[in-house]
Design a protein around this motif. Structure first.
Motif, PDB file in Angstrom:
ATOM      1  N   TYR A  21       0.829  -1.200   0.000  1.00  0.00           N
ATOM      2  CA  TYR A  21       0.000   0.000   0.000  1.00  0.00           C
ATOM      3  C   TYR A  21       0.866   1.254   0.000  1.00  0.00           C
ATOM      4  O   TYR A  21       0.574   2.217  -0.708  1.00  0.00           O
ATOM      5  CB  TYR A  21      -0.941  -0.004   1.202  1.00  0.00           C
ATOM      6  CG  TYR A  21      -1.775   1.239   1.294  1.00  0.00           C
ATOM      7  CD1 TYR A  21      -2.838   1.443   0.413  1.00  0.00           C
ATOM      8  CD2 TYR A  21      -1.504   2.221   2.235  1.00  0.00           C
ATOM      9  CE1 TYR A  21      -3.595   2.590   0.475  1.00  0.00           C
ATOM     10  CE2 TYR A  21      -2.258   3.367   2.301  1.00  0.00           C
ATOM     11  CZ  TYR A  21      -3.311   3.537   1.421  1.00  0.00           C
ATOM     12  OH  TYR A  21      -4.047   4.676   1.487  1.00  0.00           O
ATOM     13  N   THR A  22       1.940   1.265   0.781  1.00  0.00           N
ATOM     14  CA  THR A  22       2.822   2.435   0.793  1.00  0.00           C
ATOM     15  C   THR A  22       3.516   2.607  -0.552  1.00  0.00           C
ATOM     16  O   THR A  22       3.719   3.724  -1.003  1.00  0.00           O
ATOM     17  CB  THR A  22       3.869   2.334   1.924  1.00  0.00           C
ATOM     18  OG1 THR A  22       4.622   1.138   1.751  1.00  0.00           O
ATOM     19  CG2 THR A  22       3.208   2.353   3.283  1.00  0.00           C
ATOM     20  N   LEU A  23       3.867   1.502  -1.216  1.00  0.00           N
ATOM     21  CA  LEU A  23       4.478   1.618  -2.543  1.00  0.00           C
ATOM     22  C   LEU A  23       3.500   2.195  -3.551  1.00  0.00           C
ATOM     23  O   LEU A  23       3.867   2.996  -4.409  1.00  0.00           O
ATOM     24  CB  LEU A  23       4.991   0.261  -3.012  1.00  0.00           C
ATOM     25  CG  LEU A  23       6.231  -0.283  -2.305  1.00  0.00           C
ATOM     26  CD1 LEU A  23       6.555  -1.675  -2.822  1.00  0.00           C
ATOM     27  CD2 LEU A  23       7.406   0.638  -2.496  1.00  0.00           C
ATOM     28  N   GLU A  24       2.227   1.792  -3.459  1.00  0.00           N
ATOM     29  CA  GLU A  24       1.219   2.320  -4.374  1.00  0.00           C
ATOM     30  C   GLU A  24       1.010   3.812  -4.146  1.00  0.00           C
ATOM     31  O   GLU A  24       0.845   4.572  -5.094  1.00  0.00           O
ATOM     32  CB  GLU A  24      -0.105   1.560  -4.208  1.00  0.00           C
ATOM     33  CG  GLU A  24      -0.089   0.156  -4.758  1.00  0.00           C
ATOM     34  CD  GLU A  24       0.139   0.148  -6.259  1.00  0.00           C
ATOM     35  OE1 GLU A  24      -0.422   1.002  -6.970  1.00  0.00           O
ATOM     36  OE2 GLU A  24       0.875  -0.733  -6.725  1.00  0.00           O
ATOM     37  N   SER A  25       1.009   4.242  -2.889  1.00  0.00           N
ATOM     38  CA  SER A  25       0.831   5.672  -2.637  1.00  0.00           C
ATOM     39  C   SER A  25       2.041   6.462  -3.125  1.00  0.00           C
ATOM     40  O   SER A  25       1.905   7.589  -3.586  1.00  0.00           O
ATOM     41  CB  SER A  25       0.591   5.927  -1.152  1.00  0.00           C
ATOM     42  OG  SER A  25       1.733   5.548  -0.403  1.00  0.00           O
ATOM     43  N   LEU A  26       3.233   5.869  -3.051  1.00  0.00           N
ATOM     44  CA  LEU A  26       4.420   6.544  -3.593  1.00  0.00           C
ATOM     45  C   LEU A  26       4.339   6.659  -5.104  1.00  0.00           C
ATOM     46  O   LEU A  26       4.795   7.645  -5.678  1.00  0.00           O
ATOM     47  CB  LEU A  26       5.687   5.797  -3.178  1.00  0.00           C
ATOM     48  CG  LEU A  26       6.120   5.961  -1.726  1.00  0.00           C
ATOM     49  CD1 LEU A  26       7.362   5.117  -1.454  1.00  0.00           C
ATOM     50  CD2 LEU A  26       6.383   7.408  -1.401  1.00  0.00           C
ATOM     51  N   LYS A  27       3.759   5.660  -5.758  1.00  0.00           N
ATOM     52  CA  LYS A  27       3.599   5.741  -7.212  1.00  0.00           C
ATOM     53  C   LYS A  27       2.691   6.909  -7.593  1.00  0.00           C
ATOM     54  O   LYS A  27       2.932   7.591  -8.589  1.00  0.00           O
ATOM     55  CB  LYS A  27       3.019   4.436  -7.753  1.00  0.00           C
ATOM     56  CG  LYS A  27       4.023   3.318  -7.828  1.00  0.00           C
ATOM     57  CD  LYS A  27       3.384   2.089  -8.439  1.00  0.00           C
ATOM     58  CE  LYS A  27       4.352   0.927  -8.464  1.00  0.00           C
ATOM     59  NZ  LYS A  27       3.735  -0.284  -9.007  1.00  0.00           N
ATOM     60  N   GLY A  62       3.769  10.059  -9.773  1.00  0.00           N
ATOM     61  CA  GLY A  62       2.988  10.424 -10.958  1.00  0.00           C
ATOM     62  C   GLY A  62       2.622  11.898 -10.961  1.00  0.00           C
ATOM     63  O   GLY A  62       2.697  12.570 -11.997  1.00  0.00           O
ATOM     64  N   ILE A  63       2.238  12.415  -9.810  1.00  0.00           N
ATOM     65  CA  ILE A  63       1.899  13.843  -9.718  1.00  0.00           C
ATOM     66  C   ILE A  63       3.137  14.700  -9.954  1.00  0.00           C
ATOM     67  O   ILE A  63       3.092  15.712 -10.656  1.00  0.00           O
ATOM     68  CB  ILE A  63       1.257  14.145  -8.346  1.00  0.00           C
ATOM     69  CG1 ILE A  63      -0.121  13.479  -8.265  1.00  0.00           C
ATOM     70  CG2 ILE A  63       1.137  15.644  -8.114  1.00  0.00           C
ATOM     71  CD1 ILE A  63      -0.748  13.539  -6.898  1.00  0.00           C
ATOM     72  N   ILE A  64       4.264  14.279  -9.358  1.00  0.00           N
ATOM     73  CA  ILE A  64       5.500  15.044  -9.544  1.00  0.00           C
ATOM     74  C   ILE A  64       5.900  15.052 -11.016  1.00  0.00           C
ATOM     75  O   ILE A  64       6.243  16.100 -11.572  1.00  0.00           O
ATOM     76  CB  ILE A  64       6.628  14.474  -8.660  1.00  0.00           C
ATOM     77  CG1 ILE A  64       6.347  14.787  -7.194  1.00  0.00           C
ATOM     78  CG2 ILE A  64       7.982  15.037  -9.075  1.00  0.00           C
ATOM     79  CD1 ILE A  64       7.293  14.119  -6.234  1.00  0.00           C
ATOM     80  N   TRP A  65       5.840  13.897 -11.684  1.00  0.00           N
ATOM     81  CA  TRP A  65       6.236  13.841 -13.095  1.00  0.00           C
ATOM     82  C   TRP A  65       5.236  14.538 -14.003  1.00  0.00           C
ATOM     83  O   TRP A  65       5.553  14.887 -15.134  1.00  0.00           O
ATOM     84  CB  TRP A  65       6.459  12.412 -13.545  1.00  0.00           C
ATOM     85  CG  TRP A  65       7.773  11.906 -13.063  1.00  0.00           C
ATOM     86  CD1 TRP A  65       7.987  10.952 -12.130  1.00  0.00           C
ATOM     87  CD2 TRP A  65       9.067  12.365 -13.473  1.00  0.00           C
ATOM     88  NE1 TRP A  65       9.331  10.792 -11.921  1.00  0.00           N
ATOM     89  CE2 TRP A  65      10.025  11.636 -12.732  1.00  0.00           C
ATOM     90  CE3 TRP A  65       9.517  13.318 -14.365  1.00  0.00           C
ATOM     91  CZ2 TRP A  65      11.386  11.834 -12.876  1.00  0.00           C
ATOM     92  CZ3 TRP A  65      10.873  13.513 -14.512  1.00  0.00           C
ATOM     93  CH2 TRP A  65      11.794  12.771 -13.772  1.00  0.00           C
TER      94      TRP A  65
END
Length: 172
Positions: free
Chosen positions: A18-24, A28-31
Protein backbone atom coordinates in the motif's frame (compact mmCIF):
# COMPACT_ATOMS: atom_id res chain seq x y z
CA UNK A 1 4.50 -21.04 13.01
CA UNK A 2 1.16 -20.20 14.38
CA UNK A 3 -1.71 -18.88 12.35
CA UNK A 4 -1.56 -15.52 14.15
CA UNK A 5 2.11 -15.06 13.14
CA UNK A 6 1.29 -15.84 9.52
CA UNK A 7 -1.59 -13.34 9.56
CA UNK A 8 0.58 -10.57 10.98
CA UNK A 9 3.21 -11.23 8.31
CA UNK A 10 0.53 -11.07 5.60
CA UNK A 11 -0.88 -7.83 7.00
CA UNK A 12 2.62 -6.28 7.10
CA UNK A 13 3.22 -7.34 3.49
CA UNK A 14 -0.08 -5.84 2.37
CA UNK A 15 0.70 -2.58 4.18
CA UNK A 16 4.11 -2.40 2.51
CA UNK A 17 2.46 -2.73 -0.94
CA UNK A 18 0.00 0.00 0.00
CA UNK A 19 2.82 2.44 0.79
CA UNK A 20 4.48 1.62 -2.54
CA UNK A 21 1.22 2.32 -4.37
CA UNK A 22 0.83 5.67 -2.64
CA UNK A 23 4.42 6.54 -3.59
CA UNK A 24 3.60 5.74 -7.21
CA UNK A 25 0.76 8.27 -7.09
CA UNK A 26 3.06 10.91 -5.62
CA UNK A 27 5.69 10.21 -8.29
CA UNK A 28 2.99 10.42 -10.96
CA UNK A 29 1.90 13.84 -9.72
CA UNK A 30 5.50 15.04 -9.54
CA UNK A 31 6.24 13.84 -13.09
CA UNK A 32 3.06 15.53 -14.29
CA UNK A 33 4.17 18.86 -12.78
CA UNK A 34 7.77 18.69 -14.07
CA UNK A 35 6.93 19.48 -17.75
CA UNK A 36 4.51 22.21 -16.71
CA UNK A 37 7.07 23.90 -14.46
CA UNK A 38 9.74 23.44 -17.12
CA UNK A 39 7.52 25.16 -19.69
CA UNK A 40 6.69 28.06 -17.38
CA UNK A 41 10.36 28.45 -16.42
CA UNK A 42 11.40 28.35 -20.10
CA UNK A 43 8.83 30.99 -21.05
CA UNK A 44 9.92 33.20 -18.16
CA UNK A 45 13.60 32.95 -19.04
CA UNK A 46 12.78 33.57 -22.70
CA UNK A 47 10.88 36.74 -21.83
CA UNK A 48 13.75 37.94 -19.64
CA UNK A 49 16.23 37.38 -22.47
CA UNK A 50 14.01 39.13 -25.01
CA UNK A 51 13.53 42.14 -22.72
CA UNK A 52 17.29 42.31 -22.13
CA UNK A 53 18.01 42.11 -25.88
CA UNK A 54 15.41 44.77 -26.61
CA UNK A 55 16.98 47.12 -24.08
CA UNK A 56 20.49 46.49 -25.37
CA UNK A 57 19.49 46.99 -29.02
CA UNK A 58 17.51 50.16 -28.27
CA UNK A 59 20.43 51.62 -26.29
CA UNK A 60 22.73 50.85 -29.20
CA UNK A 61 20.39 52.51 -31.68
CA UNK A 62 19.84 55.57 -29.47
CA UNK A 63 23.57 55.80 -28.64
CA UNK A 64 23.07 55.95 -24.89
CA UNK A 65 24.09 53.94 -21.85
CA UNK A 66 21.61 51.22 -21.05
CA UNK A 67 20.85 49.56 -17.73
CA UNK A 68 24.20 48.35 -16.44
CA UNK A 69 23.93 48.47 -12.66
CA UNK A 70 21.63 45.49 -12.04
CA UNK A 71 23.90 42.50 -12.45
CA UNK A 72 26.56 42.01 -15.10
CA UNK A 73 25.69 43.95 -18.28
CA UNK A 74 22.25 44.78 -16.84
CA UNK A 75 20.98 41.21 -17.11
CA UNK A 76 18.98 41.45 -13.88
CA UNK A 77 17.27 44.74 -14.77
CA UNK A 78 13.99 43.02 -15.70
CA UNK A 79 13.95 41.24 -12.33
CA UNK A 80 14.63 44.56 -10.59
CA UNK A 81 11.72 46.15 -12.50
CA UNK A 82 9.42 43.26 -11.57
CA UNK A 83 10.40 43.49 -7.91
CA UNK A 84 9.76 47.24 -7.97
CA UNK A 85 6.29 46.65 -9.44
CA UNK A 86 5.46 44.05 -6.78
CA UNK A 87 6.14 46.47 -3.96
CA UNK A 88 4.39 49.50 -5.43
CA UNK A 89 1.20 50.79 -3.86
CA UNK A 90 -1.99 49.30 -5.23
CA UNK A 91 -4.53 51.87 -6.35
CA UNK A 92 -8.02 50.39 -6.26
CA UNK A 93 -11.17 51.97 -7.70
CA UNK A 94 -13.45 53.54 -5.11
CA UNK A 95 -16.68 52.45 -6.78
CA UNK A 96 -15.95 49.03 -8.11
CA UNK A 97 -15.39 45.42 -7.30
CA UNK A 98 -11.90 45.48 -5.81
CA UNK A 99 -11.57 41.68 -5.80
CA UNK A 100 -12.33 41.46 -9.51
CA UNK A 101 -10.02 44.41 -10.18
CA UNK A 102 -7.20 42.63 -8.34
CA UNK A 103 -7.52 39.22 -10.02
CA UNK A 104 -8.02 40.60 -13.54
CA UNK A 105 -4.32 40.54 -14.55
CA UNK A 106 -3.93 37.01 -13.17
CA UNK A 107 -6.84 35.81 -15.30
CA UNK A 108 -5.23 37.28 -18.43
CA UNK A 109 -1.81 35.72 -17.71
CA UNK A 110 -3.22 32.30 -16.78
CA UNK A 111 -5.31 32.13 -19.96
CA UNK A 112 -2.22 32.88 -22.07
CA UNK A 113 -0.14 30.24 -20.27
CA UNK A 114 -2.92 27.66 -20.68
CA UNK A 115 -2.93 28.17 -24.44
CA UNK A 116 0.67 26.87 -24.51
CA UNK A 117 -0.39 23.58 -22.90
CA UNK A 118 -1.72 22.10 -26.15
CA UNK A 119 1.51 22.61 -28.14
CA UNK A 120 3.49 19.35 -28.52
CA UNK A 121 7.19 19.71 -27.86
CA UNK A 122 8.11 16.15 -28.87
CA UNK A 123 6.35 12.86 -29.51
CA UNK A 124 6.26 12.14 -25.77
CA UNK A 125 6.14 15.63 -24.25
CA UNK A 126 2.59 16.87 -24.65
CA UNK A 127 1.13 18.69 -21.66
CA UNK A 128 -2.52 18.30 -22.64
CA UNK A 129 -3.88 16.06 -25.39
CA UNK A 130 -7.32 17.41 -26.29
CA UNK A 131 -7.65 15.10 -29.31
CA UNK A 132 -7.54 18.07 -31.66
CA UNK A 133 -4.88 19.21 -34.05
CA UNK A 134 -1.78 17.16 -33.30
CA UNK A 135 -3.73 14.13 -32.05
CA UNK A 136 -5.50 13.65 -35.38
CA UNK A 137 -2.21 13.08 -37.27
CA UNK A 138 -3.26 15.63 -39.88
CA UNK A 139 -0.86 18.47 -40.66
CA UNK A 140 -3.62 20.87 -41.67
CA UNK A 141 -5.57 20.46 -38.44
CA UNK A 142 -2.30 20.76 -36.52
CA UNK A 143 -1.46 24.05 -38.26
CA UNK A 144 -5.02 25.25 -37.71
CA UNK A 145 -4.75 24.48 -34.01
CA UNK A 146 -1.46 26.37 -33.76
CA UNK A 147 -2.99 29.30 -35.65
CA UNK A 148 -5.97 29.34 -33.29
CA UNK A 149 -3.63 29.33 -30.28
CA UNK A 150 -1.60 32.19 -31.78
CA UNK A 151 -4.74 34.18 -32.49
CA UNK A 152 -6.04 33.68 -28.97
CA UNK A 153 -2.72 34.95 -27.61
CA UNK A 154 -2.64 37.97 -29.91
CA UNK A 155 -6.28 38.91 -29.28
CA UNK A 156 -6.14 38.58 -25.48
CA UNK A 157 -5.12 42.18 -24.80
CA UNK A 158 -7.70 43.91 -27.06
CA UNK A 159 -10.43 41.57 -25.82
CA UNK A 160 -9.49 42.24 -22.19
CA UNK A 161 -9.52 45.99 -22.80
CA UNK A 162 -12.95 45.78 -24.46
CA UNK A 163 -14.43 43.77 -21.59
CA UNK A 164 -12.78 46.09 -19.08
CA UNK A 165 -14.23 49.22 -20.70
CA UNK A 166 -17.71 47.70 -20.76
CA UNK A 167 -17.50 46.61 -17.14
CA UNK A 168 -16.21 50.03 -16.04
CA UNK A 169 -19.06 51.69 -17.92
CA UNK A 170 -21.57 49.34 -16.30
CA UNK A 171 -20.20 50.06 -12.82
CA UNK A 172 -20.36 53.82 -13.32
Amino acid sequence: MKLADIMTILVEDINSFYTLESLKEVYGIIWMLVPILTLVLGITIGVLVIVWLEREISTGIQQRIGPEYAGPLGILQALADGTKLLFKENILPSRGNTRLFSIGPAIAVISILLSFSVIPFSSRLILADLNIGYGSNNKYSFLGGLRAAAQSISYEIPLTLCVLSISLHAIH
